[in-house]
Design a protein around this motif. Structure first.
Motif, short mmCIF file in Angstrom:
data_model
loop_
_atom_site.label_atom_id
_atom_site.label_comp_id
_atom_site.label_asym_id
_atom_site.label_seq_id
_atom_site.Cartn_x
_atom_site.Cartn_y
_atom_site.Cartn_z
N GLU A 148 2.94 6.54 12.61
CA GLU A 148 4.13 7.35 12.87
C GLU A 148 3.80 8.43 13.89
OE1 GLU A 148 3.81 9.23 8.63
OE2 GLU A 148 4.90 10.71 9.85
N TYR A 184 0.85 -1.19 0.00
CA TYR A 184 0.00 0.00 0.00
C TYR A 184 0.88 1.23 0.00
CZ TYR A 184 -3.39 3.46 1.60
OH TYR A 184 -4.18 4.57 1.70
N ALA A 226 0.23 2.32 16.18
CA ALA A 226 0.94 2.08 14.91
C ALA A 226 1.26 3.41 14.21
CB ALA A 226 0.08 1.19 14.02
N ILE A 234 -5.19 -1.65 10.39
CA ILE A 234 -5.40 -0.33 10.97
C ILE A 234 -6.89 -0.10 11.28
CG2 ILE A 234 -5.33 2.17 10.43
CD1 ILE A 234 -2.56 1.18 11.06
N HIS A 270 3.82 -0.77 17.40
CA HIS A 270 4.20 -1.65 16.27
C HIS A 270 5.69 -1.63 15.94
CE1 HIS A 270 3.94 1.46 12.72
NE2 HIS A 270 4.53 1.97 13.78
N GLY A 316 0.65 5.19 0.77
CA GLY A 316 -0.16 6.28 1.31
C GLY A 316 0.45 7.62 0.93
N LYS A 317 0.04 8.66 1.62
CA LYS A 317 0.51 10.00 1.28
C LYS A 317 1.94 10.22 1.75
CE LYS A 317 -3.07 11.98 3.36
NZ LYS A 317 -3.94 10.85 3.76
N ALA A 318 2.33 9.57 2.82
CA ALA A 318 3.65 9.83 3.40
C ALA A 318 4.56 8.60 3.45
CB ALA A 318 3.50 10.39 4.82
N LYS A 319 3.97 7.41 3.32
CA LYS A 319 4.77 6.20 3.47
C LYS A 319 4.33 5.12 2.49
CE LYS A 319 3.59 5.71 7.91
NZ LYS A 319 2.72 6.88 8.03
N GLU A 329 -2.66 6.64 15.21
CA GLU A 329 -3.42 5.56 14.57
C GLU A 329 -3.09 4.27 15.30
OE1 GLU A 329 -2.98 5.34 10.30
OE2 GLU A 329 -3.04 7.52 10.14
N VAL A 375 8.03 -3.05 11.33
CA VAL A 375 6.92 -2.87 12.28
C VAL A 375 6.07 -4.14 12.32
CG1 VAL A 375 6.82 -0.36 11.91
CG2 VAL A 375 5.35 -1.85 10.54
N GLN A 376 5.34 -4.31 13.41
CA GLN A 376 4.36 -5.39 13.49
C GLN A 376 3.24 -5.09 12.49
OE1 GLN A 376 4.50 -8.03 15.47
NE2 GLN A 376 6.25 -7.39 16.72
N ALA A 377 2.89 -6.09 11.71
CA ALA A 377 1.78 -5.92 10.77
C ALA A 377 0.48 -5.83 11.55
CB ALA A 377 1.73 -7.10 9.82
P1 ADP Z 1 -2.04 8.06 4.75
O1 ADP Z 1 -2.02 8.58 3.35
O2 ADP Z 1 -3.28 7.29 5.07
O3 ADP Z 1 -1.71 9.08 5.79
P2 ADP Z 1 0.65 7.00 5.20
O4 ADP Z 1 1.41 7.25 3.94
O5 ADP Z 1 0.90 7.89 6.37
O6 ADP Z 1 -0.93 6.93 4.83
O7 ADP Z 1 0.88 5.50 5.69
C1 ADP Z 1 0.56 4.43 4.84
C2 ADP Z 1 -0.42 3.49 5.48
O8 ADP Z 1 0.22 2.64 6.39
C3 ADP Z 1 -1.58 4.13 6.24
O9 ADP Z 1 -2.79 3.56 5.81
C4 ADP Z 1 -1.30 3.69 7.68
O10 ADP Z 1 -2.51 3.60 8.42
C5 ADP Z 1 -0.67 2.35 7.44
N1 ADP Z 1 0.09 1.73 8.55
C6 ADP Z 1 0.86 2.33 9.47
N2 ADP Z 1 1.42 1.43 10.31
C7 ADP Z 1 0.98 0.20 9.90
C8 ADP Z 1 1.18 -1.14 10.37
N3 ADP Z 1 1.96 -1.41 11.42
N4 ADP Z 1 0.54 -2.14 9.71
C9 ADP Z 1 -0.27 -1.88 8.66
N5 ADP Z 1 -0.49 -0.65 8.18
C10 ADP Z 1 0.12 0.39 8.78
#
Ligand code: ADP
Ligand code: MG
Length: 241
Positions: free
Chosen positions: A191, A6, A189, A84, A67, A8-11, A177, A79-81
Motif C-alpha cells: 500500500e 494472512y 506491492a 513479498i 500489483h 497483518g497489522k493493517a490488512k 514493499e 491485486v496481483q498475487a
Molecule cells: P504488516 O503487518 O506486515 O504491515 P499488512 O497488514 O500491511 O502487514 O499487510 C498484510 C500483508 O500483505 C503483508 O505481509 C504485506 O507484505 C502483504 N501483501 C501486500 N501486497 C501483497 C500482494 N500483492 N501479494 C501478497 N502479499 C501482499
C-alpha cells in the motif's frame, strides 16, 4: 468463496478463485513502534484503500508496474498475487523519524539526493536497517534485484513527489514493499497511504499542525482521522483533474 491467507497489522489478504489474484481488505487497526502501540483510526481502512488505489493508478500510468488491479469496495482491492520480498524499501527527501533519532540530523533537513534505505521486514527482529553487506549476507534478494529495487524506489519517489506537490503536500519519506509474481518479475506491492508515507501540509508552517500522516497517531498529536481525510480529499481532487 475465498479464504483469508494472512492477517497483518493493517490488512487482511484473501485468496480468490484466480490463483494469480489476491484481495486485500484494509482495516482501521493502527500500530506503531513495532506494534507496541496499538489503536484504531476510524475510517482509516477506507481512506488508505482509496489513496493507495489512486497512487497505484498514477504510478501505473507512468509505467511503474505494480500489483494493483482494481478497487472493488470501499475497503478492498484486487491485486496481483506476489511473494513479498522481506525488505522495506524507504526513500527519504527530508529527515524525519528514525533517521533523526539515529543520526542527530534535525527534522525537516533536506536530503539531496534522496536516501534509499533497506530494512529487513521482520517484526520479531524489529525491522532492522541493513547495510549492503548484510543485504548480500541475507540473500533475500539478488544483487540485480536490489539494484532494481533501488532504481524503482527512486522512480516512484520522483513521480509521487511531483503528484503530492500538486496536492500541496510535501512527501517527506515513505516505505515500499515489492514482491515476485509467478514469473519471478518484481512488482511494487502492498500500500501507499498516510500509514506508509510522511506527508506535510504545505499550507501549514507549524511543525505539528502540518503533519498529515501516521505520526499524528505515533506522537498522540490528535486529529488523526481529520488528517487522513484531508489527504484523501487533496489526492482525490488532484487525481480527478
Ligand atoms: P504488516 O503487518 O506486515 O504491515 P499488512 O497488514 O500491511 O502487514 O499487510 C498484510 C500483508 O500483505 C503483508 O505481509 C504485506 O507484505 C502483504 N501483501 C501486500 N501486497 C501483497 C500482494 N500483492 N501479494 C501478497 N502479499 C501482499
Ligand atoms: Mg503493512
Amino acid at each position: 468463496m475465498s479464504a483469508p491467507l494472512y492477517e497483518g497489522k493493517a490488512k487482511i489478504v484473501y485468496a480468490t478463485d484466480d490463483p494469480q489474484v489476491y484481495r486485500t481488505y484494509f482495516k482501521d487497526d493502527a500500530t506503531a513502534f513495532n506494534a507496541q502501540k496499538r489503536g484504531q483510526i476510524s475510517g482509516k481502512g477506507a481512506i488508505n484503500c482509496a489513496v493507495s488505489s489512486y497512487l497505484f493508478r498514477v504510478l501505473a500510468q507512468a509505467g511503474v508496474t505494480n500489483h494493483f488491479i482494481e478497487q472493488i469496495s470501499e475497503r478492498e482491492m484486487r491485486v496481483q498475487a506476489v511473494e513479498i520480498v522481506p525488505l522495506e524499501v524507504v526513500v527519504r527527501n527530508l529527515a524525519a523519524g528514525s533517521l533523526c533519532k539515529q543520526t542527530g540530523i534535525a527534522e525537516g533537513t533536506a536530503i539531496a539526493p534522496p536516501l534509499v534505505e533497506f530494512y529487513l521486514k521482520d517484526d520479531a527482529l524489529g525491522d532492522p536497517l541493513l547495510t549492503p553487506d548484510r543485504l548480500r549476507l541475507l540473500q533475500v534478494a539478488t544483487e540485480a534485484e536490489v539494484q532494481h529495487l533501488q532504481g524503482a524506489a527512486l522512480q516512484v519517489n520522483t513521480l509521487l513527489q511531483a503528484f503530492f506537490n500538486r496536492c500541496g503536500i510535501t512527501l517527506v519519506d515513505f516505505k515500499l514493499e515489492f514482491g515476485r509474481d509467478r514469473q519471478g518479475q518484481i512488482l511494487l506491492a502492498d500500500e501507499i497511504s498516510p500509514d506508509t508515507c510522511r506527508l506535510w501540509d504545505q499550507q501549514e508552517t507549524d511543525p505539528e499542525k502540518r503533519i498529515l500522516d501516521k505520526d499524528r497517531f505515533r506522537r498522540d498529536l490528535g486529529n488523526v482521522e481529520a488528517a487522513y481525510a484531508r489527504v484523501l480529499e487533496l489526492v482525490t481532487q488532484q487525481a480527478e483533474l
